[in-house]
Design a protein around this motif. Structure first.
Motif, PDB file in Angstrom:
ATOM      1  N   LEU A  74       0.828  -1.201   0.000  1.00 35.85           N
ATOM      2  CA  LEU A  74       0.000   0.000   0.000  1.00 35.85           C
ATOM      3  C   LEU A  74       0.867   1.256   0.000  1.00 35.85           C
ATOM      4  O   LEU A  74       1.920   1.282   0.627  1.00 35.85           O
ATOM      5  N   ILE A  75       0.370   2.303  -0.683  1.00 37.11           N
ATOM      6  CA  ILE A  75       0.995   3.635  -0.607  1.00 37.11           C
ATOM      7  C   ILE A  75      -0.054   4.600  -0.055  1.00 37.11           C
ATOM      8  O   ILE A  75      -1.207   4.591  -0.493  1.00 37.11           O
ATOM      9  N   SER A  76       0.327   5.426   0.920  1.00 36.32           N
ATOM     10  CA  SER A  76      -0.601   6.469   1.376  1.00 36.32           C
ATOM     11  C   SER A  76       0.111   7.818   1.316  1.00 36.32           C
ATOM     12  O   SER A  76       1.342   7.885   1.340  1.00 36.32           O
ATOM     13  N   PHE A  77      -0.683   8.867   1.241  1.00 32.26           N
ATOM     14  CA  PHE A  77      -0.087  10.208   1.158  1.00 32.26           C
ATOM     15  C   PHE A  77      -1.002  11.211   1.839  1.00 32.26           C
ATOM     16  O   PHE A  77      -2.207  10.992   1.971  1.00 32.26           O
ATOM     17  N   SER A  78      -0.412  12.326   2.285  1.00 34.28           N
ATOM     18  CA  SER A  78      -1.212  13.383   2.912  1.00 34.28           C
ATOM     19  C   SER A  78      -1.952  14.114   1.791  1.00 34.28           C
ATOM     20  O   SER A  78      -1.325  14.804   0.986  1.00 34.28           O
ATOM     21  N   GLN A  79      -3.275  13.955   1.781  1.00 28.94           N
ATOM     22  CA  GLN A  79      -4.077  14.525   0.683  1.00 28.94           C
ATOM     23  C   GLN A  79      -4.516  15.955   1.020  1.00 28.94           C
ATOM     24  O   GLN A  79      -4.942  16.705   0.161  1.00 28.94           O
ATOM     25  N   GLY A  80      -4.440  16.333   2.296  1.00 33.39           N
ATOM     26  CA  GLY A  80      -4.807  17.665   2.748  1.00 33.39           C
ATOM     27  C   GLY A  80      -5.070  17.632   4.236  1.00 33.39           C
ATOM     28  O   GLY A  80      -5.026  16.549   4.832  1.00 33.39           O
ATOM     29  N   ILE A 103      -0.068  -1.191  -6.794  1.00 34.06           N
ATOM     30  CA  ILE A 103      -0.674  -1.442  -5.476  1.00 34.06           C
ATOM     31  C   ILE A 103      -1.626  -0.290  -5.145  1.00 34.06           C
ATOM     32  O   ILE A 103      -1.547   0.778  -5.741  1.00 34.06           O
ATOM     33  N   PRO A 104      -2.545  -0.498  -4.174  1.00 33.27           N
ATOM     34  CA  PRO A 104      -3.546   0.533  -3.886  1.00 33.27           C
ATOM     35  C   PRO A 104      -2.958   1.815  -3.298  1.00 33.27           C
ATOM     36  O   PRO A 104      -1.882   1.819  -2.697  1.00 33.27           O
ATOM     37  N   LEU A 105      -3.727   2.884  -3.476  1.00 36.36           N
ATOM     38  CA  LEU A 105      -3.359   4.214  -2.998  1.00 36.36           C
ATOM     39  C   LEU A 105      -4.441   4.682  -2.011  1.00 36.36           C
ATOM     40  O   LEU A 105      -5.635   4.490  -2.263  1.00 36.36           O
ATOM     41  N   GLY A 309     -11.445  -0.359   3.526  1.00 34.12           N
ATOM     42  CA  GLY A 309     -11.811  -0.223   2.108  1.00 34.12           C
ATOM     43  C   GLY A 309     -11.667   1.164   1.522  1.00 34.12           C
ATOM     44  O   GLY A 309     -12.201   1.444   0.446  1.00 34.12           O
ATOM     45  N   LYS A 310     -10.929   2.045   2.202  1.00 29.36           N
ATOM     46  CA  LYS A 310     -10.887   3.438   1.738  1.00 29.36           C
ATOM     47  C   LYS A 310      -9.757   3.702   0.754  1.00 29.36           C
ATOM     48  O   LYS A 310      -8.913   4.569   0.984  1.00 29.36           O
ATOM     49  N   ILE A 311      -9.694   2.961  -0.340  1.00 26.78           N
ATOM     50  CA  ILE A 311      -8.659   3.261  -1.338  1.00 26.78           C
ATOM     51  C   ILE A 311      -9.242   4.207  -2.386  1.00 26.78           C
ATOM     52  O   ILE A 311     -10.455   4.285  -2.551  1.00 26.78           O
ATOM     53  N   GLU A 315      -6.779   8.476 -10.584  1.00 24.99           N
ATOM     54  CA  GLU A 315      -7.390   9.603 -11.323  1.00 24.99           C
ATOM     55  C   GLU A 315      -8.336  10.432 -10.447  1.00 24.99           C
ATOM     56  O   GLU A 315      -8.759  11.513 -10.841  1.00 24.99           O
ATOM     57  N   LYS A 316      -8.642   9.939  -9.226  1.00 23.47           N
ATOM     58  CA  LYS A 316      -9.501  10.728  -8.327  1.00 23.47           C
ATOM     59  C   LYS A 316      -8.735  11.206  -7.094  1.00 23.47           C
ATOM     60  O   LYS A 316      -9.328  11.613  -6.100  1.00 23.47           O
ATOM     61  N   SER A 317      -7.411  11.142  -7.178  1.00 19.69           N
ATOM     62  CA  SER A 317      -6.625  11.423  -5.972  1.00 19.69           C
ATOM     63  C   SER A 317      -6.175  12.889  -5.906  1.00 19.69           C
ATOM     64  O   SER A 317      -5.052  13.187  -5.536  1.00 19.69           O
ATOM     65  N   PHE A 318      -7.092  13.798  -6.238  1.00 21.16           N
ATOM     66  CA  PHE A 318      -6.778  15.226  -6.183  1.00 21.16           C
ATOM     67  C   PHE A 318      -6.446  15.628  -4.745  1.00 21.16           C
ATOM     68  O   PHE A 318      -7.042  15.107  -3.805  1.00 21.16           O
ATOM     69  N   VAL A 319      -5.562  16.607  -4.591  1.00 15.49           N
ATOM     70  CA  VAL A 319      -5.264  17.090  -3.237  1.00 15.49           C
ATOM     71  C   VAL A 319      -6.394  17.998  -2.764  1.00 15.49           C
ATOM     72  O   VAL A 319      -7.116  18.593  -3.573  1.00 15.49           O
ATOM     73  N   ARG A 320      -6.567  18.074  -1.438  1.00 15.04           N
ATOM     74  CA  ARG A 320      -7.682  18.833  -0.870  1.00 15.04           C
ATOM     75  C   ARG A 320      -7.128  19.839   0.130  1.00 15.04           C
ATOM     76  O   ARG A 320      -6.887  19.523   1.285  1.00 15.04           O
ATOM     77  N   LEU A 321      -6.932  21.067  -0.340  1.00 11.65           N
ATOM     78  CA  LEU A 321      -6.206  22.082   0.434  1.00 11.65           C
ATOM     79  C   LEU A 321      -6.899  22.438   1.748  1.00 11.65           C
ATOM     80  O   LEU A 321      -6.247  22.788   2.720  1.00 11.65           O
TER      81      LEU A 321
END
Ligand code: AMP
Ligand code: MG
Length: 335
Positions: A74-80, A103-105, A309-311, A315-321
């Protein structure tokens, strides 16, 4: 076979990568801080720093963790929430890794991550949390699927207040320590309480008047800098403690968690410990290495979200300021 997650934090001045296994063991937590030469954090300059160090920080994390990229689940990132250019740099790296490794994001809310790493590191289960950092000041507690916001700053964050004051007072020249920590050190030498605005409105807080007053008093050189630092801390931290105590009395939770970079401050810790004791609650403070922005907290929260299940598709992984803490459904909390 153990499973691993790599988490990328890039909301503001820090670029960080953490690798955890799915049991919550932190195998790597590498942080590269952008330090402005002068003034505040310019989003594009910070993002440029992140872009420069991304490859090195990721490969150091793999080396420290002794985990090969193919072993990641799995890869996760700070989306906002955070600064747009910084968030986008972290998100781009996360998308590239997830796509390459197939792998999932997972996109993680930075504020939720500060709470979850605090719970993981201290064993707190259901605390009232005071989250105080350079960009955020929030009193929250979990209730019915969400971390609810009980109180928050109406203007600047308390960490930002301390940092701006420190810069105006020329303290940034004493490099090597966070500015809040330099204020803390000077405050230990202070003893005269200077009259500064104490501003709690209902459950919300305001620090901009306190900052302006402190800068003005510094400029007229009427008081010792040590006394101004001491007074800023006493006033700002009393405000935070008042709101946290009211949330604690209202929710009747049995734990108080202090998290975020300003949580490293010993005076703030002492004040919160006092109210926790008075309400028969356990006081928990996040360890220093997880107090500042870090990738480990993003990896851990990514694992929790993924297991529910929160992957998200790339294409929908826009950042949310402006993604608020209380907009995130947290099905992993409460069993
Ligand atoms: P973060 O935004 O979570 O990375 O935290 C950074 C903030 O924490 C900055 O505003 C720092 O000045 C502040 N900070 C770090 N150490 C301390 C300390 N010992 N006392 C007060 N503030 C601190
Ligand atoms: Mg930071």
């Amino acid at each position: 076979m153990p499973k691993f997650c790599l988490g990328i934090e890039a909301t503001a001045d820090d670029f960080s990568v953490g690798i955890l296994d799915f049991n919550g063991n932190v195998l790597a937590n590498v942080i590269s801080a952008f330090i402005p030469k002068m003034g505040g954090i310019h989003p594009r300059e910070a993002a440029r720093h992140h872009g420069k160090v991304v490859g090195q920080v990721i490969s150091t994390a793999f080396q420290e963790a002794h985990v090969k990229p193919e072993k990641l689940a799995l890869i996760s990132f700070s989306q906002g929430p955070g600064l747009g250019p910084c968030l986008r740099t972290g998100a781009t790296a996360a998308r590239a890794l997830a796509t390459y490794l197939d792998i999932p994001l997972v996109g993680v809310n930075h504020c939720v991550a500060h709470i979850e790493i605090g719970k993981l590191a201290t064993g707190a289960k259901d605390p009232v949390t005071l989250y105080v950092s350079g960009g955020n000041t929030i009193v929250s507690a979990f209730e019915a699927r969400y971390y609810r916001v009980f109180g928050e700053t109406l203007d600047i964050a308390v960490g930002n207040c301390l940092d701006i004051f420190a810069r105006e007072a020329g303290l940034h020249q004493r490099a090597g320590m966070p500015l809040g920590a330099i204020v803390e050190k000077l405050a230990e030498e202070g003893n005269e309480l200077v009259d500064l605005p104490y501003c709690v409105k209902g459950m919300d807080l305001s620090f901009s008047g306190l900052l302006t007053a402190a800068i003005r008093l510094f400029e007229v050189r009427q008081y010792r800098l040590e006394d101004l630092c001491f007074s800023m801390q006493e006033i700002a931290f009393s405000m935070l403690t008042e709101v946290t105590e009211r949330a604690l009395a209202h929710t009747e939770k049995r734990e108080v968690l202090l998290t975020g970079g300003v949580g490293a401050n010993k005076r703030l810790q002492a004040m919160l410990r006092t109210i926790a004791d008075e309400h028969d609650s356990r006081f928990c403070v996040v360890p220093k290495q997880y107090a500042l922005d870090n990738g480990a907290m993003i990896a851990w929260t990514g694992i929790l979200a993924y297991e529910h299940g929160k992957i998200i598709p790339v294409e929908k992984s826009f950042v949310r300021l402006k993604w608020r803490l209380d907009e995130v459904e947290a099905p992993w909390v409460g069993g």
